[in-house]
Design a protein around this motif. Structure first.
Motif, PDB file in Angstrom:
ATOM      1  N   ALA A   1      35.124  18.591 -40.344  1.00  0.00           N
ATOM      2  CA  ALA A   1      34.681  20.044 -40.081  1.00  0.00           C
ATOM      3  C   ALA A   1      34.836  20.207 -38.418  1.00  0.00           C
ATOM      4  CB  ALA A   1      33.151  20.473 -40.487  1.00  0.00           C
ATOM      5  N   VAL A   2      34.732  19.038 -37.872  1.00  0.00           N
ATOM      6  CA  VAL A   2      35.066  19.058 -36.391  1.00  0.00           C
ATOM      7  C   VAL A   2      35.933  18.114 -35.721  1.00  0.00           C
ATOM      8  CG1 VAL A   2      32.497  19.714 -36.128  1.00  0.00           C
ATOM      9  CG2 VAL A   2      32.996  17.249 -36.092  1.00  0.00           C
ATOM     10  N   ALA A   3      36.682  17.641 -36.706  1.00  0.00           N
ATOM     11  CA  ALA A   3      37.692  16.759 -36.022  1.00  0.00           C
ATOM     12  C   ALA A   3      38.835  16.838 -37.203  1.00  0.00           C
ATOM     13  CB  ALA A   3      37.325  15.371 -35.935  1.00  0.00           C
ATOM     14  N   VAL A   4      39.925  16.624 -36.438  1.00  0.00           N
ATOM     15  CA  VAL A   4      41.330  16.609 -37.299  1.00  0.00           C
ATOM     16  C   VAL A   4      41.785  15.321 -37.495  1.00  0.00           C
ATOM     17  CG1 VAL A   4      43.843  17.284 -37.198  1.00  0.00           C
ATOM     18  CG2 VAL A   4      42.013  18.988 -36.206  1.00  0.00           C
ATOM     19  N   THR A   5      42.367  15.019 -38.590  1.00  0.00           N
ATOM     20  CA  THR A   5      43.056  13.663 -38.965  1.00  0.00           C
ATOM     21  C   THR A   5      44.675  13.843 -38.910  1.00  0.00           C
ATOM     22  OG1 THR A   5      42.832  14.324 -41.222  1.00  0.00           O
ATOM     23  CG2 THR A   5      41.313  12.850 -40.326  1.00  0.00           C
ATOM     24  N   VAL A   6      45.117  12.790 -38.410  1.00  0.00           N
ATOM     25  CA  VAL A   6      46.431  12.564 -38.237  1.00  0.00           C
ATOM     26  C   VAL A   6      47.155  11.420 -39.096  1.00  0.00           C
ATOM     27  CG1 VAL A   6      48.299  12.964 -36.392  1.00  0.00           C
ATOM     28  CG2 VAL A   6      45.791  12.872 -36.031  1.00  0.00           C
ATOM     29  N   SER A   7      48.341  11.531 -39.218  1.00  0.00           N
ATOM     30  CA  SER A   7      49.093  10.378 -39.973  1.00  0.00           C
ATOM     31  C   SER A   7      50.438   9.855 -39.181  1.00  0.00           C
ATOM     32  CB  SER A   7      49.803  10.839 -41.180  1.00  0.00           C
ATOM     33  OG  SER A   7      48.851  11.565 -41.845  1.00  0.00           O
ATOM     34  N   VAL A   8      50.622   8.537 -39.660  1.00  0.00           N
ATOM     35  CA  VAL A   8      51.512   7.792 -38.907  1.00  0.00           C
ATOM     36  C   VAL A   8      53.002   7.214 -39.676  1.00  0.00           C
ATOM     37  CG1 VAL A   8      51.882   5.635 -37.789  1.00  0.00           C
ATOM     38  CG2 VAL A   8      49.683   6.733 -37.911  1.00  0.00           C
TER      39      VAL A   8
ATOM     40  N   PRO B   1      43.314   1.794 -38.953  1.00  0.00           N
ATOM     41  CA  PRO B   1      41.962   1.456 -39.419  1.00  0.00           C
ATOM     42  C   PRO B   1      41.169   2.599 -39.271  1.00  0.00           C
ATOM     43  CG  PRO B   1      42.860  -0.281 -38.104  1.00  0.00           C
ATOM     44  CD  PRO B   1      43.917   0.842 -37.869  1.00  0.00           C
ATOM     45  N   ALA B   2      40.979   3.156 -38.248  1.00  0.00           N
ATOM     46  CA  ALA B   2      40.157   4.678 -37.926  1.00  0.00           C
ATOM     47  C   ALA B   2      40.471   5.347 -39.214  1.00  0.00           C
ATOM     48  CB  ALA B   2      40.558   5.339 -36.544  1.00  0.00           C
ATOM     49  N   PHE B   3      41.650   6.049 -39.408  1.00  0.00           N
ATOM     50  CA  PHE B   3      41.854   6.892 -40.449  1.00  0.00           C
ATOM     51  C   PHE B   3      41.593   6.446 -41.623  1.00  0.00           C
ATOM     52  CE2 PHE B   3      44.489   9.202 -43.634  1.00  0.00           C
ATOM     53  CZ  PHE B   3      44.434  10.481 -43.292  1.00  0.00           C
ATOM     54  N   ARG B   4      41.621   5.456 -42.005  1.00  0.00           N
ATOM     55  CA  ARG B   4      41.262   4.607 -43.453  1.00  0.00           C
ATOM     56  C   ARG B   4      39.845   4.668 -43.429  1.00  0.00           C
ATOM     57  NH1 ARG B   4      45.488   0.593 -42.496  1.00  0.00           N
ATOM     58  NH2 ARG B   4      43.962  -0.886 -41.606  1.00  0.00           N
ATOM     59  N   ASP B   5      39.000   4.517 -42.394  1.00  0.00           N
ATOM     60  CA  ASP B   5      37.567   4.552 -42.553  1.00  0.00           C
ATOM     61  C   ASP B   5      37.197   6.092 -42.797  1.00  0.00           C
ATOM     62  OD1 ASP B   5      35.037   3.116 -41.848  1.00  0.00           O
ATOM     63  OD2 ASP B   5      34.871   4.964 -40.574  1.00  0.00           O
ATOM     64  N   GLN B   6      37.866   6.894 -42.068  1.00  0.00           N
ATOM     65  CA  GLN B   6      37.593   8.232 -42.193  1.00  0.00           C
ATOM     66  C   GLN B   6      37.700   8.912 -43.432  1.00  0.00           C
ATOM     67  OE1 GLN B   6      39.574  10.656 -39.180  1.00  0.00           O
ATOM     68  NE2 GLN B   6      38.013  10.051 -37.386  1.00  0.00           N
ATOM     69  N   TYR B   7      38.804   8.458 -43.963  1.00  0.00           N
ATOM     70  CA  TYR B   7      39.317   8.939 -45.438  1.00  0.00           C
ATOM     71  C   TYR B   7      38.692   8.529 -46.670  1.00  0.00           C
ATOM     72  CZ  TYR B   7      42.657  11.638 -48.410  1.00  0.00           C
ATOM     73  OH  TYR B   7      43.417  12.632 -49.156  1.00  0.00           O
ATOM     74  N   GLY B   8      37.630   7.417 -46.224  1.00  0.00           N
ATOM     75  CA  GLY B   8      36.927   7.125 -47.526  1.00  0.00           C
ATOM     76  C   GLY B   8      37.247   5.773 -48.056  1.00  0.00           C
ATOM     77  N   ARG B   9      38.201   5.009 -47.324  1.00  0.00           N
ATOM     78  CA  ARG B   9      38.770   3.856 -47.705  1.00  0.00           C
ATOM     79  C   ARG B   9      39.601   3.823 -48.913  1.00  0.00           C
ATOM     80  NH1 ARG B   9      33.266   1.566 -45.869  1.00  0.00           N
ATOM     81  NH2 ARG B   9      33.606   1.617 -43.511  1.00  0.00           N
ATOM     82  N   LYS B  10      40.261   4.937 -49.413  1.00  0.00           N
ATOM     83  CA  LYS B  10      40.777   5.109 -50.666  1.00  0.00           C
ATOM     84  C   LYS B  10      42.120   5.699 -50.041  1.00  0.00           C
ATOM     85  CE  LYS B  10      37.319   4.996 -53.916  1.00  0.00           C
ATOM     86  NZ  LYS B  10      36.899   5.951 -55.343  1.00  0.00           N
ATOM     87  N   PRO B  11      43.464   5.200 -50.372  1.00  0.00           N
ATOM     88  CA  PRO B  11      44.705   5.833 -49.914  1.00  0.00           C
ATOM     89  C   PRO B  11      44.869   7.314 -50.383  1.00  0.00           C
ATOM     90  CG  PRO B  11      45.211   4.240 -51.440  1.00  0.00           C
ATOM     91  CD  PRO B  11      43.808   4.005 -51.124  1.00  0.00           C
ATOM     92  N   PRO B  12      45.384   8.396 -49.613  1.00  0.00           N
ATOM     93  CA  PRO B  12      45.750   9.520 -50.139  1.00  0.00           C
ATOM     94  C   PRO B  12      46.885   9.579 -51.182  1.00  0.00           C
ATOM     95  CG  PRO B  12      46.519   9.219 -47.827  1.00  0.00           C
ATOM     96  CD  PRO B  12      45.682   8.012 -48.091  1.00  0.00           C
TER      97      PRO B  12
END
Length: 275
Positions: free
Chosen positions: A9-16, A184-195
């Motif tokens: 809601a207040v931050a954007v996620t990005v991918s690599v 690791p930061a994205f994995r933590d934000q995403y609930g530790r389950k891969p999209p």
């Protein structure tokens, strides 16, 4: 998963991605890579400050929020973050502040009122909790993740002066699946389950402003679509963050037991009824 939605809601996620132009040219010229420049910063009692603005909306509606982060480094990683949310229009309510260390997050402010005699509350406790320096999902405290993002570089150009140094803009696009693999930061934000499915293919546009010393001085990420649990959500999301003072002496102290309310205590305090 719910915590990740709230973050979005207040931050954007990005991918690599792990291939592309990135830092290969830098290696050929003998210049230090951004990943190595970052590694040199990750020493004890040093850190960096970051100011971040998030803008999002849809159907003509526009919202924004701001926060400031102070990150402390040590032993090759981020050891603590002090995040202050400064976007509330009601000055009568104390601003929200989070201190995150490995395994614990402490909170202060209107969403987590402390009982009398306490100044902090234990907001979250989990052995997997870690502090991250990540505007919009780009992990600026992890050299491997940073290198993976830069590997998706599609163009470079002069970027102006920030924090006293002339910069070069690196820009590209990236997917949720690629970032989950590298960050690791994205994995933590995403609930530790891969999209999976459509969510894995969501693309994020990113820009990094690198100084002459190859340290990041500005980050901008944007997207127009999110897919979560199979549901597509359209709308624009932009994060613009600026970093200053790389290498500054930094100390984020852990709140003492005497000044901290436990998780059960603060919820039952008289002031915990939020308006």
């Amino acid at each position: 998963m719910r915590r990740w939605i709230a973050t979005m809601a207040v931050a954007v996620t990005v991918s690599v991605a792990v291939t592309g132009l990135g830092t290969a040219a830098d290696a050929q010229t003998g210049q230090i890579s951004p990943a190595d420049a970052l590694r040199r910063q990750l020493v004890e009692n040093r850190g960096v400050a970051m100011s971040e603005v998030t803008t999002w909306g849809r159907d003509g509606e526009k919202n924004s929020s701001r926060r400031k982060t102070r990150a402390e480094f040590g032993k090759g990683t981020v050891t603590a973050t002090d995040v202050r949310h400064i976007d509330r229009s009601d000055d009568s309510q104390p601003p929200v502040r989070f201190l995150t260390f490995k395994g614990r997050t402490y909170c202060q402010g209107w969403i987590c009122p402390a009982p009398e005699g306490k100044t902090w509350v234990l907001f979250h406790e989990d052995e997997k909790t870690r502090p991250f320096l990540e505007p919009g999902g780009i992990d600026l405290g992890d050299p491997v993740a940073l290198q993976a993002v830069l590997a998706t570089t599609e163009a470079k150009r002069p970027g102006g002066v920030y924090d006293g140094t002339r910069t070069t803009i690196h820009q590209g696009t990236i997917t949720y699946a690629q970032l989950y693999k590298a960050s690791p930061a994205f994995r933590d934000q995403y609930g530790r389950k891969p999209p999976t499915g459509r969510a894995a293919k969501v693309k994020i546009s990113w820009r990094l402003w690198l100084g002459k010393d190859q340290l990041v001085r500005r980050v901008q990420t944007s997207w127009t679509e999110m897919v979560f649990n199979g549901t597509r959500v359209e709308g624009f999301h932009v994060i613009d963050a600026r970093l200053t003072g790389w290498g500054a002496e930094t100390d984020v102290p852990v709140p003492s037991a005497d000044e901290t309310a436990e998780q059960g205590d603060w919820k039952d305090s008289p002031s915990s009824a939020l308006s």
